[in-house]
Design a protein around this motif. Structure first.
Motif, PDB file in Angstrom:
ATOM      1  N   ASP A  80       0.862  -1.173   0.000  1.00 29.26           N
ATOM      2  CA  ASP A  80       0.000   0.000   0.000  1.00 29.26           C
ATOM      3  C   ASP A  80       0.899   1.224   0.000  1.00 29.26           C
ATOM      4  OD1 ASP A  80      -2.293   1.540  -0.118  1.00 29.26           O
ATOM      5  OD2 ASP A  80      -3.225   0.606   1.620  1.00 29.26           O
ATOM      6  N   SER A  81       0.310   2.386  -0.188  1.00 30.96           N
ATOM      7  CA  SER A  81       1.080   3.627  -0.265  1.00 30.96           C
ATOM      8  C   SER A  81       0.295   4.747   0.387  1.00 30.96           C
ATOM      9  CB  SER A  81       1.348   3.975  -1.736  1.00 30.96           C
ATOM     10  OG  SER A  81       1.936   5.246  -1.843  1.00 30.96           O
ATOM     11  N   ASP A  82       1.021   5.691   0.964  1.00 34.97           N
ATOM     12  CA  ASP A  82       0.391   6.891   1.501  1.00 34.97           C
ATOM     13  C   ASP A  82       0.494   8.044   0.506  1.00 34.97           C
ATOM     14  OD1 ASP A  82       3.074   7.592   1.652  1.00 34.97           O
ATOM     15  OD2 ASP A  82       3.052   8.027   3.798  1.00 34.97           O
ATOM     16  N   GLY A  83       0.899   7.742  -0.726  1.00 39.75           N
ATOM     17  CA  GLY A  83       1.053   8.752  -1.765  1.00 39.75           C
ATOM     18  C   GLY A  83       2.484   9.230  -1.892  1.00 39.75           C
ATOM     19  N   THR A  84       3.313   8.924  -0.916  1.00 41.06           N
ATOM     20  CA  THR A  84       4.723   9.299  -0.930  1.00 41.06           C
ATOM     21  C   THR A  84       5.615   8.073  -0.854  1.00 41.06           C
ATOM     22  OG1 THR A  84       4.196  11.364   0.217  1.00 41.06           O
ATOM     23  CG2 THR A  84       6.497  10.689   0.197  1.00 41.06           C
ATOM     24  N   ASP A  85       5.405   7.261   0.176  1.00 40.77           N
ATOM     25  CA  ASP A  85       6.202   6.056   0.392  1.00 40.77           C
ATOM     26  C   ASP A  85       5.343   4.814   0.201  1.00 40.77           C
ATOM     27  OD1 ASP A  85       8.483   7.561   1.078  1.00 40.77           O
ATOM     28  OD2 ASP A  85       7.800   7.731   3.152  1.00 40.77           O
ATOM     29  N   PHE A  86       6.014   3.675   0.112  1.00 39.02           N
ATOM     30  CA  PHE A  86       5.333   2.390  -0.004  1.00 39.02           C
ATOM     31  C   PHE A  86       5.469   1.626   1.307  1.00 39.02           C
ATOM     32  CE2 PHE A  86       6.639   3.496  -4.311  1.00 39.02           C
ATOM     33  CZ  PHE A  86       5.432   3.387  -4.978  1.00 39.02           C
ATOM     34  N   GLY A 122      -4.027   8.991   7.433  1.00 31.91           N
ATOM     35  CA  GLY A 122      -2.674   9.416   7.773  1.00 31.91           C
ATOM     36  C   GLY A 122      -1.901   8.419   8.604  1.00 31.91           C
ATOM     37  N   ALA A 123      -2.287   7.145   8.563  1.00 31.51           N
ATOM     38  CA  ALA A 123      -1.605   6.098   9.329  1.00 31.51           C
ATOM     39  C   ALA A 123      -1.606   4.804   8.523  1.00 31.51           C
ATOM     40  CB  ALA A 123      -2.301   5.886  10.672  1.00 31.51           C
ATOM     41  N   VAL A 124      -0.924   3.807   9.057  1.00 34.29           N
ATOM     42  CA  VAL A 124      -0.920   2.465   8.480  1.00 34.29           C
ATOM     43  C   VAL A 124      -1.627   1.552   9.474  1.00 34.29           C
ATOM     44  CG1 VAL A 124       0.514   0.547   7.690  1.00 34.29           C
ATOM     45  CG2 VAL A 124       1.269   2.892   7.290  1.00 34.29           C
ATOM     46  N   TYR A 125      -2.618   0.814   9.004  1.00 32.69           N
ATOM     47  CA  TYR A 125      -3.365  -0.122   9.840  1.00 32.69           C
ATOM     48  C   TYR A 125      -2.992  -1.542   9.459  1.00 32.69           C
ATOM     49  CZ  TYR A 125      -6.233   3.846  11.181  1.00 32.69           C
ATOM     50  OH  TYR A 125      -6.658   5.049  11.683  1.00 32.69           O
ATOM     51  N   VAL A 126      -2.839  -2.405  10.470  1.00 34.85           N
ATOM     52  CA  VAL A 126      -2.434  -3.789  10.241  1.00 34.85           C
ATOM     53  C   VAL A 126      -3.378  -4.726  10.981  1.00 34.85           C
ATOM     54  CG1 VAL A 126      -0.551  -5.455  10.472  1.00 34.85           C
ATOM     55  CG2 VAL A 126      -0.019  -3.055  10.087  1.00 34.85           C
ATOM     56  N   CYS A 127      -3.910  -5.730  10.261  1.00 33.43           N
ATOM     57  CA  CYS A 127      -4.687  -6.800  10.898  1.00 33.43           C
ATOM     58  C   CYS A 127      -3.705  -7.842  11.415  1.00 33.43           C
ATOM     59  CB  CYS A 127      -5.622  -7.470   9.891  1.00 33.43           C
ATOM     60  SG  CYS A 127      -7.031  -6.482   9.398  1.00 33.43           S
ATOM     61  N   VAL A 128      -3.862  -8.225  12.681  1.00 34.05           N
ATOM     62  CA  VAL A 128      -2.979  -9.194  13.323  1.00 34.05           C
ATOM     63  C   VAL A 128      -3.796 -10.439  13.672  1.00 34.05           C
ATOM     64  CG1 VAL A 128      -1.379  -9.614  15.236  1.00 34.05           C
ATOM     65  CG2 VAL A 128      -1.576  -7.317  14.259  1.00 34.05           C
ATOM     66  N   GLU A 129      -3.277 -11.592  13.282  1.00 33.11           N
ATOM     67  CA  GLU A 129      -3.960 -12.863  13.514  1.00 33.11           C
ATOM     68  C   GLU A 129      -3.921 -13.244  14.987  1.00 33.11           C
ATOM     69  OE1 GLU A 129      -3.840 -16.791  10.911  1.00 33.11           O
ATOM     70  OE2 GLU A 129      -2.030 -16.578  12.126  1.00 33.11           O
ATOM     71  N   GLY A 130      -4.966 -13.909  15.442  1.00 30.26           N
ATOM     72  CA  GLY A 130      -5.036 -14.394  16.818  1.00 30.26           C
ATOM     73  C   GLY A 130      -4.805 -15.891  16.886  1.00 30.26           C
ATOM     74  N   ASP A 131      -5.551 -16.551  17.762  1.00 27.88           N
ATOM     75  CA  ASP A 131      -5.405 -17.992  17.965  1.00 27.88           C
ATOM     76  C   ASP A 131      -5.984 -18.808  16.814  1.00 27.88           C
ATOM     77  OD1 ASP A 131      -4.172 -17.533  20.376  1.00 27.88           O
ATOM     78  OD2 ASP A 131      -6.032 -17.671  21.524  1.00 27.88           O
ATOM     79  N   ARG A 132      -6.949 -18.249  16.082  1.00 32.37           N
ATOM     80  CA  ARG A 132      -7.564 -18.959  14.958  1.00 32.37           C
ATOM     81  C   ARG A 132      -6.934 -18.494  13.655  1.00 32.37           C
ATOM     82  NH1 ARG A 132     -13.675 -17.947  16.441  1.00 32.37           N
ATOM     83  NH2 ARG A 132     -13.395 -16.762  14.556  1.00 32.37           N
TER      84      ARG A 132
END
Length: 177
Positions: A80-86, A122-132
């Motif tokens: 993904d990109s914020d328009g400046t960096d990847f 204006g941020a980076v969001y990350v989904c993090v896996e749990g026990d399943r």
């Protein structure tokens, strides 16, 4: 040209995103997942997949490429990109890449396998896996410059299957319900 020579070695697309007026495509020479031998589970592609980001203009013409050999110690599987960096997503980290391919920042351990990323608000969001397996346990908001955690949202009971970015630039969570 050098860009077309690199492009000829890439057979698999792992992800794509808008980057200003261009389309950025993350590609490599190995399949992202491939079947193992002796009934092993599928595994992620090897680290020597000649990964690169390819840039296309609004007409679909290839305008350049960013080789990722020096910043990929593993196989990236989302972009993904914020328009400046990847921002590249690996199973254990997010890496911020400049327009020249230089690694600018890398996240720390987030307590689980990383499933998806999205740049929004204006941020980076990350989904993090749990026990399943493939089930999002939490979403972590990272600072775009440092990739340090700024906030964490528990997804227990929300059945989050993914996320994306709305037309107004805000983050969307996708529920199985």
């Amino acid at each position: 040209s050098a860009a077309s020579d690199v492009y000829k070695r890439q057979e698999y697309i792992y992800g794509m995103c808008e980057n200003g007026d261009t389309l950025a495509v993350l590609a490599g020479a190995d399949p992202l997942f491939f079947a193992g031998t002796d009934d092993e589970q599928s595994v992620q592609a090897s680290e020597n997949g000649n990964h690169a980001i390819y840039l296309y203009d609004e007409t679909g013409k290839l305008t350049g490429s960013i080789p990722l050999a020096e910043c990929c110690t593993d196989a990236p599987y989302a972009l993904d990109s914020d328009g400046t960096d990847f921002f590249l997503l690996f199973s254990d980290a997010v890496v911020r890449i400049g327009a020249d391919g230089t690694q600018l920042a890398k996240s720390g351990d987030m307590g689980g396998r990383l499933l998806q990323l999205a740049c929004a608000d204006g941020a980076v969001y990350v989904c993090v896996e749990g026990d399943r397996i493939y089930q999002t346990e939490k979403v972590i908001r990272l600072n775009t410059q440092t990739l340090e955690p700024e906030a964490e949202l528990s997804c227990a009971g929300l059945d989050v299957q993914g996320m994306g970015t709305a037309a107004d630039g805000t983050q969307l969570l996708i529920s199985g319900e």
